[in-house]
Design a protein around this motif. Structure first.
Motif, PDB file in Angstrom:
ATOM      1  N   ALA A 540      33.492  36.460  -2.648  1.00  0.00           N
ATOM      2  CA  ALA A 540      34.641  37.283  -3.033  1.00  0.00           C
ATOM      3  C   ALA A 540      35.209  38.015  -1.829  1.00  0.00           C
ATOM      4  O   ALA A 540      36.436  38.120  -1.659  1.00  0.00           O
ATOM      5  CB  ALA A 540      34.225  38.273  -4.115  1.00  0.00           C
ATOM      6  N   SER A 541      34.334  38.514  -0.976  1.00  0.00           N
ATOM      7  CA  SER A 541      34.779  39.254   0.201  1.00  0.00           C
ATOM      8  C   SER A 541      35.393  38.321   1.243  1.00  0.00           C
ATOM      9  O   SER A 541      36.441  38.618   1.821  1.00  0.00           O
ATOM     10  CB  SER A 541      33.599  40.024   0.797  1.00  0.00           C
ATOM     11  OG  SER A 541      34.037  40.955   1.749  1.00  0.00           O
ATOM     12  N   ILE A 542      34.748  37.181   1.470  1.00  0.00           N
ATOM     13  CA  ILE A 542      35.248  36.220   2.458  1.00  0.00           C
ATOM     14  C   ILE A 542      36.613  35.674   2.056  1.00  0.00           C
ATOM     15  O   ILE A 542      37.491  35.468   2.900  1.00  0.00           O
ATOM     16  CB  ILE A 542      34.227  35.074   2.647  1.00  0.00           C
ATOM     17  CG1 ILE A 542      33.037  35.575   3.478  1.00  0.00           C
ATOM     18  CG2 ILE A 542      34.862  33.861   3.325  1.00  0.00           C
ATOM     19  CD1 ILE A 542      31.892  34.602   3.572  1.00  0.00           C
ATOM     20  N   SER A 543      36.824  35.454   0.741  1.00  0.00           N
ATOM     21  CA  SER A 543      38.104  34.904   0.278  1.00  0.00           C
ATOM     22  C   SER A 543      39.241  35.914   0.401  1.00  0.00           C
ATOM     23  O   SER A 543      40.411  35.554   0.254  1.00  0.00           O
ATOM     24  CB  SER A 543      37.979  34.432  -1.172  1.00  0.00           C
ATOM     25  OG  SER A 543      37.788  35.535  -2.047  1.00  0.00           O
ATOM     26  N   SER A 544      38.903  37.172   0.670  1.00  0.00           N
ATOM     27  CA  SER A 544      39.914  38.227   0.731  1.00  0.00           C
ATOM     28  C   SER A 544      40.426  38.478   2.146  1.00  0.00           C
ATOM     29  O   SER A 544      41.523  39.008   2.316  1.00  0.00           O
ATOM     30  CB  SER A 544      39.340  39.534   0.172  1.00  0.00           C
ATOM     31  OG  SER A 544      38.863  39.349  -1.138  1.00  0.00           O
ATOM     32  N   TYR A 545      39.624  38.133   3.146  1.00  0.00           N
ATOM     33  CA  TYR A 545      39.974  38.463   4.531  1.00  0.00           C
ATOM     34  C   TYR A 545      39.663  37.280   5.451  1.00  0.00           C
ATOM     35  O   TYR A 545      38.903  36.383   5.102  1.00  0.00           O
ATOM     36  CB  TYR A 545      39.217  39.708   5.006  1.00  0.00           C
ATOM     37  CG  TYR A 545      39.463  40.921   4.133  1.00  0.00           C
ATOM     38  CD1 TYR A 545      40.612  41.696   4.301  1.00  0.00           C
ATOM     39  CD2 TYR A 545      38.564  41.272   3.130  1.00  0.00           C
ATOM     40  CE1 TYR A 545      40.858  42.791   3.496  1.00  0.00           C
ATOM     41  CE2 TYR A 545      38.804  42.376   2.312  1.00  0.00           C
ATOM     42  CZ  TYR A 545      39.951  43.133   2.499  1.00  0.00           C
ATOM     43  OH  TYR A 545      40.191  44.206   1.695  1.00  0.00           O
ATOM     44  N   GLY A 546      40.230  37.329   6.656  1.00  0.00           N
ATOM     45  CA  GLY A 546      40.053  36.238   7.598  1.00  0.00           C
ATOM     46  C   GLY A 546      39.054  36.551   8.696  1.00  0.00           C
ATOM     47  O   GLY A 546      38.367  37.573   8.676  1.00  0.00           O
ATOM     48  N   LYS A 555      30.890  44.670   5.463  1.00  0.00           N
ATOM     49  CA  LYS A 555      30.669  46.036   4.991  1.00  0.00           C
ATOM     50  C   LYS A 555      31.127  46.209   3.539  1.00  0.00           C
ATOM     51  O   LYS A 555      30.483  46.907   2.744  1.00  0.00           O
ATOM     52  CB  LYS A 555      31.401  47.026   5.905  1.00  0.00           C
ATOM     53  CG  LYS A 555      30.859  47.057   7.348  1.00  0.00           C
ATOM     54  CD  LYS A 555      29.515  47.744   7.443  1.00  0.00           C
ATOM     55  CE  LYS A 555      28.857  47.607   8.808  1.00  0.00           C
ATOM     56  NZ  LYS A 555      29.629  48.072   9.941  1.00  0.00           N
ATOM     57  N   LYS A 556      32.253  45.571   3.186  1.00  0.00           N
ATOM     58  CA  LYS A 556      32.733  45.684   1.801  1.00  0.00           C
ATOM     59  C   LYS A 556      31.774  44.996   0.833  1.00  0.00           C
ATOM     60  O   LYS A 556      31.468  45.522  -0.243  1.00  0.00           O
ATOM     61  CB  LYS A 556      34.139  45.090   1.676  1.00  0.00           C
ATOM     62  CG  LYS A 556      35.227  45.975   2.267  1.00  0.00           C
ATOM     63  CD  LYS A 556      36.595  45.650   1.701  1.00  0.00           C
ATOM     64  CE  LYS A 556      37.595  46.740   2.053  1.00  0.00           C
ATOM     65  NZ  LYS A 556      38.858  46.630   1.319  1.00  0.00           N
ATOM     66  N   ALA A 557      31.301  43.816   1.224  1.00  0.00           N
ATOM     67  CA  ALA A 557      30.353  43.088   0.370  1.00  0.00           C
ATOM     68  C   ALA A 557      29.043  43.853   0.246  1.00  0.00           C
ATOM     69  O   ALA A 557      28.472  43.967  -0.845  1.00  0.00           O
ATOM     70  CB  ALA A 557      30.107  41.691   0.938  1.00  0.00           C
ATOM     71  N   LEU A 558      28.563  44.397   1.367  1.00  0.00           N
ATOM     72  CA  LEU A 558      27.299  45.136   1.353  1.00  0.00           C
ATOM     73  C   LEU A 558      27.398  46.377   0.464  1.00  0.00           C
ATOM     74  O   LEU A 558      26.489  46.669  -0.327  1.00  0.00           O
ATOM     75  CB  LEU A 558      26.932  45.548   2.779  1.00  0.00           C
ATOM     76  CG  LEU A 558      25.634  46.359   2.929  1.00  0.00           C
ATOM     77  CD1 LEU A 558      24.431  45.508   2.566  1.00  0.00           C
ATOM     78  CD2 LEU A 558      25.494  46.903   4.343  1.00  0.00           C
ATOM     79  N   ASN A 681      38.386  40.215  -3.650  1.00  0.00           N
ATOM     80  CA  ASN A 681      38.830  39.358  -4.747  1.00  0.00           C
ATOM     81  C   ASN A 681      37.790  39.355  -5.872  1.00  0.00           C
ATOM     82  O   ASN A 681      36.875  38.544  -5.883  1.00  0.00           O
ATOM     83  CB  ASN A 681      39.065  37.940  -4.222  1.00  0.00           C
ATOM     84  CG  ASN A 681      39.665  37.029  -5.273  1.00  0.00           C
ATOM     85  OD1 ASN A 681      39.851  37.424  -6.425  1.00  0.00           O
ATOM     86  ND2 ASN A 681      39.985  35.817  -4.870  1.00  0.00           N
ATOM     87  N   PHE A 682      37.965  40.267  -6.829  1.00  0.00           N
ATOM     88  CA  PHE A 682      36.969  40.425  -7.888  1.00  0.00           C
ATOM     89  C   PHE A 682      36.907  39.229  -8.843  1.00  0.00           C
ATOM     90  O   PHE A 682      35.963  39.113  -9.622  1.00  0.00           O
ATOM     91  CB  PHE A 682      37.244  41.704  -8.687  1.00  0.00           C
ATOM     92  CG  PHE A 682      36.826  42.958  -7.976  1.00  0.00           C
ATOM     93  CD1 PHE A 682      35.503  43.364  -7.971  1.00  0.00           C
ATOM     94  CD2 PHE A 682      37.754  43.726  -7.294  1.00  0.00           C
ATOM     95  CE1 PHE A 682      35.102  44.508  -7.307  1.00  0.00           C
ATOM     96  CE2 PHE A 682      37.373  44.880  -6.627  1.00  0.00           C
ATOM     97  CZ  PHE A 682      36.050  45.269  -6.631  1.00  0.00           C
TER      98      PHE A 682
END
Length: 688
Positions: A540-546, A555-558, A681-682
């Motif tokens: 979800a985090s990877i699909s949101s940012y490059g 950091k957001k995923a953690l 991306n939830f």
């Protein structure tokens, strides 16, 4: 219930081969007993330098194989297939039965129940299991056909006090084994493991490697306390030493204090990796001139102590000579000598590499707001220690020695430290450079390496990574995450690629930049997995940012992952999924096109107004946050919207009969989901 005890006596097996061989042998016997339904209470494996030992306790003496029907080929199958079935089951055709199934008529063989003695099973299968044992390195002895780590001298095997009767290559199994590895004419009969273990215990030999390790650790603790020094934990060395001794004896040795003027890394690597000794440190963590040796015998005359001290003194004399010589050689004047050292075919010399690093480091220095000249200078001298005699003798210390040389020659501490640390980090648990010049130089080195090897198509495969590119990529990720930094990695890759081309190197892989970016993101996934972040949250985090936001991705995923099971997490997911599920159902309606806005003018109640107000509050928050976003605060704000969101769902019918009102409410939910997606991306988050 019985005991199965196997000992394989050979010449001394290297420590690195013992663990794998004893574990593999044990596992293969366990598989055999599982397949043949032989029960046992306990299984163990042990080793000494000369002995591999397998022990099973509480084994059943016999097993009853149940009667079973074995399906054969179709009755119309070729004769060869039928003959093969008869041959594999060792039966005649008259023993076959026929049975009609949905797919036709087939031959069957009814295998009767059978009693098997466990000792017979062991005699049949032990040679087969021994033959399957694979060694990373092996040798053949004389004219014998056996490949073994070191020449195998005897096989001892007993079951229920009875000697197994089998041959393995040139050896015949017996109930006798060598009791003195120095005098192989001394043999003794043993009936069980207890008498075997007790006999060797009386001789001071510890058969169990686990007990040997415990003994060594306890002795270290006693000696450390008595002598007021400490020993740094090194489990790898401890395991290795445990496997090269059978009757450990700890000896305290000393080297001349004058060698303490040499960099401590040289002292440590000389003792640990070259001599298998344990260096000691005082209370201030400074290395002392005392070290511990794990000998294999008692040192009643002091000869072992004296011999080891002489060996260390000789090695340190050489190291001191080269240290004095190399530290005086001007680093800047030696840079041109790097033209003579090839970096890699197609990527030029080390001189070419540092010229690229100078320019790339200059670009990174702008991001860190540090002196460009200083970064370029550190890049110029960071590889010069490769020319030194000391790195030739201690290749593990490249970079570290360069830092010492720079410090001795008056370079400022930041440059010296940057040179020393530019190979770091080297793994998941490795130290990460923290100072700006160190970060710049380490990142420069790794980006240049990755771009070059991907450019000439020397990428890692699924099983091989000969140029340690995964380690380099992980180093890039740790430099960003551990220092809470973001760099324009895509621009750095592009600029590094152009630097190779400016030097005239042909990078044949035209997709290298895209592939390298994907590789780095894949390594980021691996890093997050190792940090126990749930896969769906990582995705979800990877699909949101490059790639330019790898630190933010992590950091957001953690932060979200750390909240799993807490009320904040549950509220966020519940709110998002309640809205997204309705939108997903309505997305099947091709006639419905939703816009990014909603019309407050056709709201029918305050619940719609309150929800829009809350969405706008959240949007304003995400619009105003800067680079120093407090990720937990963001999640707390999202979770705080639950009351308004649930009141909307509990009191408002989204699928209103009026199509315009329905569309307007769906657009309101779409705004809600997209507002939540400002974090990550939830929609990729799984509900458990």
């Amino acid at each position: 219930m019985s005991e199965f005890f196997l000992e394989l006596f050979s010449e001394e097996i290297p420590a690195g081969l013992q663990k794998n061989s004893r574990n593999t042998l044990l596992e293969n016997f366990q598989k055999l007993f599982q397949e043949k339904q032989v029960s046992f209470k306990k299984s163990s494996s042990f080793s000494t330098p000369n002995r591999l030992i397998i022990l099973f306790e509480g084994l059943s003496k016999e097993i009853i194989q149940k009667a079973e029907e074995i399906k054969g080929p179709n009755v119309n199958a070729p004769e060869k297939a039928i003959e093969g079935f008869l041959r594999s089951n060792q039966i005649d055709k008259k023993n076959l039965l026929k049975k009609k199934l949905e797919k036709g008529e087939f031959y069957y063989f009814k295998k009767p129940s059978k009693k098997i003695n466990t000792i017979n099973l062991l005699e049949e299968h032990t040679p087969l299991i021994l033959d399957k044992l694979q060694w990373k390195k092996s040798m053949r002895w004389g004219n014998y056909s056996l490949n073994w780590a070191r020449p195998l001298k005897s096989i001892f095997a007993v079951f229920d006090d009875k000697t197994l009767d089998f041959k393995f290559h040139h050896l015949t199994c017996s109930n006798k084994t060598f009791v003195d590895k120095e005098f192989e004419d001394k043999k003794k009969i043993f009936k069980d493991f207890k008498s075997y273990k007790d006999f060797f215990k009386q001789s001071g030999i510890m058969i169990d490697h686990n007990l040997r390790k415990e003994f060594i650790v306890k002795e270290f603790e006693k000696i450390s306390k008595k002598n007021s020094f400490t020993i740094e934990s090194n489990n790898k060395l401890l395991d290795e030493v445990t496997n090269i001794v059978e009757q450990p004896n700890i000896i305290v040795c000393k080297f001349d204090e004058k060698f303490l003027n040499i960099p401590k890394e040289i002292l440590i690597i000389t003792m640990q990796y070259h001599q298998k000794y344990f260096p000691t440190f005082d209370k201030k963590r400074k290395i002392t001139n005392e070290f511990l040796v794990v000998a294999n015998n008692k040192d009643t005359e002091g000869y072992i102590k004296l011999g080891n001290e002489r060996v260390v003194d000789a090695r340190l004399c050489d190291a001191q000579f080269f240290w004095e010589k190399n530290k005086a050689q001007n680093l800047v004047k030696q840079v041109s000598k790097l033209k003579m050292i090839n970096y890699f075919k197609g990527l030029g010399s080390y001189f070419d590499k540092i010229q690229r690093m100078r320019k790339l480091g200059g670009m990174i220095s702008d991001e860190l707001l540090i002196s460009k000249d200083q970064v370029e200078l550190s890049a110029s001298i960071c590889k010069v220690d490769l020319i030194s005699d000391l790195v030739g003798e201690f290749p593990e210390l490249q970079g570290i020695l360069g830092g010492y040389f720079a410090e001795e020659q008056g370079f400022n501490k930041e440059i010296s430290l940057a040179v020393s640390e530019h190979y770091l980090p080297t793994g998941l648990d490795s130290k990460t450079p923290k100072k700006p010049f160190s970060i710049a130089l380490a990142l420069t080195d790794k980006i240049d390496t990755l771009v070059g090897f991907f450019g000439i198509n020397k990428k890692p495969t699924s099983s091989k990574d000969p140029y340690a590119l995964r380690r380099s990529a992980l180093g890039v990720i740790k430099l960003l995450i551990d220092n809470n930094k973001e760099f324009k990695i895509k621009d750095l890759i592009s600029y590094s690629t152009s630097l190779y081309k400016d030097q005239g190197f042909e990078l044949s892989n035209h997709l290298s930049q895209k592939e390298l970016a994907e590789f780095l993101m894949d390594r980021l996934k691996y890093y997050m997995k190792e940090k126990k972040i749930r896969t769906d949250i990582s995705e979800a985090s990877i699909s949101s940012y490059g790639i330019d936001n790898m630190n933010k991705i992590y950091k957001k995923a953690l932060t979200l992952n750390n909240l799993i099971g807490e009320e904040i997490y549950e509220n966020i997911i519940a709110c998002y999924k309640r809205a997204s599920n309705i939108l997903d159902n309505e997305s099947k309606n091709r006639d419905l096109e939703l816009s990014n806005t909603t019309d407050p003018g056709i709201f029918k109640n305050n619940y719609e107004k309150d929800l829009l107000k809350k969405i706008n509050e959240l949007r304003k928050y995400f619009t105003n946050i800067n680079k120093d976003e407090d990720y937990k605060e963001s999640l707390t704000n999202l979770a705080g919207a639950k009351k308004v969101i649930f009141e909307f769902f509990d009191n408002v019918k989204v699928n209103d009969e009026d199509k315009n009102i329905k569309k307007n409410r769906l657009e309101l939910l779409l705004m809600l989901c997209r507002t939540f997606d400002n974090y990550i991306n939830f929609s990729n988050i799984e509900t458990k």
